[in-house]
Write an enzyme that holds these catalytic residues in place. Structure first.
Site, mmCIF file in Angstrom:
data_model
loop_
_atom_site.group_PDB
_atom_site.id
_atom_site.type_symbol
_atom_site.label_atom_id
_atom_site.label_comp_id
_atom_site.label_asym_id
_atom_site.label_seq_id
_atom_site.Cartn_x
_atom_site.Cartn_y
_atom_site.Cartn_z
ATOM 1 N N LYS A 11 0.837 -1.206 0.000
ATOM 2 C CA LYS A 11 0.000 0.000 0.000
ATOM 3 C C LYS A 11 0.877 1.263 0.000
ATOM 4 O O LYS A 11 2.095 1.184 0.226
ATOM 5 C CB LYS A 11 -0.918 -0.037 1.229
ATOM 6 C CG LYS A 11 -1.887 -1.230 1.249
ATOM 7 C CD LYS A 11 -2.745 -1.200 2.514
ATOM 8 C CE LYS A 11 -3.648 -2.408 2.617
ATOM 9 N NZ LYS A 11 -4.493 -2.372 3.839
ATOM 10 N N TYR A 51 -12.091 -2.684 -3.310
ATOM 11 C CA TYR A 51 -12.611 -2.685 -1.934
ATOM 12 C C TYR A 51 -14.148 -2.710 -1.883
ATOM 13 O O TYR A 51 -14.725 -2.391 -0.846
ATOM 14 C CB TYR A 51 -12.060 -1.491 -1.158
ATOM 15 C CG TYR A 51 -10.642 -1.712 -0.646
ATOM 16 C CD1 TYR A 51 -10.318 -2.822 0.132
ATOM 17 C CD2 TYR A 51 -9.626 -0.803 -0.929
ATOM 18 C CE1 TYR A 51 -9.023 -3.036 0.602
ATOM 19 C CE2 TYR A 51 -8.329 -1.003 -0.452
ATOM 20 C CZ TYR A 51 -8.037 -2.124 0.312
ATOM 21 O OH TYR A 51 -6.761 -2.333 0.788
ATOM 22 N N ASN A 114 -1.502 -0.382 7.499
ATOM 23 C CA ASN A 114 -0.933 -1.711 7.760
ATOM 24 C C ASN A 114 -0.156 -2.300 6.575
ATOM 25 O O ASN A 114 0.036 -3.508 6.484
ATOM 26 C CB ASN A 114 -2.017 -2.665 8.267
ATOM 27 C CG ASN A 114 -3.118 -2.899 7.268
ATOM 28 O OD1 ASN A 114 -3.070 -2.371 6.146
ATOM 29 N ND2 ASN A 114 -4.104 -3.695 7.625
ATOM 30 N N HIS A 117 -1.742 -5.535 1.412
ATOM 31 C CA HIS A 117 -2.994 -6.259 1.190
ATOM 32 C C HIS A 117 -2.671 -7.646 0.662
ATOM 33 O O HIS A 117 -1.714 -7.817 -0.090
ATOM 34 C CB HIS A 117 -3.846 -5.527 0.146
ATOM 35 C CG HIS A 117 -4.974 -6.372 -0.372
ATOM 36 N ND1 HIS A 117 -6.180 -6.468 0.280
ATOM 37 C CD2 HIS A 117 -5.047 -7.212 -1.443
ATOM 38 C CE1 HIS A 117 -6.957 -7.313 -0.386
ATOM 39 N NE2 HIS A 117 -6.307 -7.780 -1.426
ATOM 40 N N GLU A 128 -9.171 -10.909 -7.800
ATOM 41 C CA GLU A 128 -8.241 -9.786 -7.647
ATOM 42 C C GLU A 128 -7.103 -9.853 -8.672
ATOM 43 O O GLU A 128 -6.683 -8.826 -9.203
ATOM 44 C CB GLU A 128 -7.715 -9.725 -6.212
ATOM 45 C CG GLU A 128 -8.808 -9.314 -5.228
ATOM 46 C CD GLU A 128 -8.377 -9.258 -3.769
ATOM 47 O OE1 GLU A 128 -9.168 -8.763 -2.945
ATOM 48 O OE2 GLU A 128 -7.260 -9.708 -3.430
#
Ligand code: IDP
Ligand code: MG
Length: 150
Positions: A11, A51, A114, A117, A128
């Site tokens: 990310k 998402y 965090n 992903h 995905e």
């Protein structure tokens, strides 16, 4: 042997903090094979599709804003039960709930930052990979595979 493929993405916080190499090296060290990788900005449309499952959650808007805020590293990983293994390497969604050794625990401190992903199951991995890469994957022979797999 259950060789699987999964989708992973460093990310924007991981890119901004200079952790691309550190994170990728953990997958490589495990023996996971990279068959897709791109450094890219994420469009609003791609972020919303990615998402979509969280659309009704209170953090959805912030999450989409975050993921479109700067470049990411999108990857397709291949390996023995790699969907589960990659999730284990990443660790708990909330870094404070994790354990030492996990990417998120070792390198991050907040659920909204965090670092990474990873697809959470076989169906998600398939959709995905299709969403982010289509057929644009690299078929290659890795010389160390005889030392990683029996
Ligand atoms: P995962 O990334 O471990 O699969 P998900 O539940 O799918 O976790 O959530 C997607 C992402 O949304 C998380 O990685 C995290 O960055 C963010 N997120 C999840 N729950 C919260 C929350 O309660 N507050 C803020 N962000 C959240
Ligand atoms: Mg998830």
């Amino acid at each position: 042997m259950a060789i699987e493929r999964t989708f992973a993405m460093i990310k924007p916080d991981g890119v901004q903090r200079g952790l691309i190499g550190e994170i990728v090296s953990r997958f490589e060290a495990k023996g996971i094979k990279i068959i897709g990788m791109k450094f890219m900005n994420v469009s609003q449309e791609l972020a919303e599709k990615h998402y979509a499952v969280h659309k009704e959650r209170p953090f959805y808007k912030g999450l989409v804003g975050f993921i479109t805020s700067g470049p990411v590293v999108a990857m397709v990983l291949e390996g023995e039960e790699v969907i589960k293994v990659a999730r284990s390497l990443m660790g708990a969604t909330n870094p404070v709930d994790g354990k030492p050794g996990e990417i998120r625990f070792d390198l991050s401190s907040h659920i909204g930052r965090n670092l990474i992903h990873g697809s959470d199951g076989a169906e998600t991995a398939k959709s995905e990979i299709a969403l982010w890469f289509g057929d644009d994957l690299v078929d290659w022979e890795r010389s160390e595979d005889q030392w990683v797999f029996e």
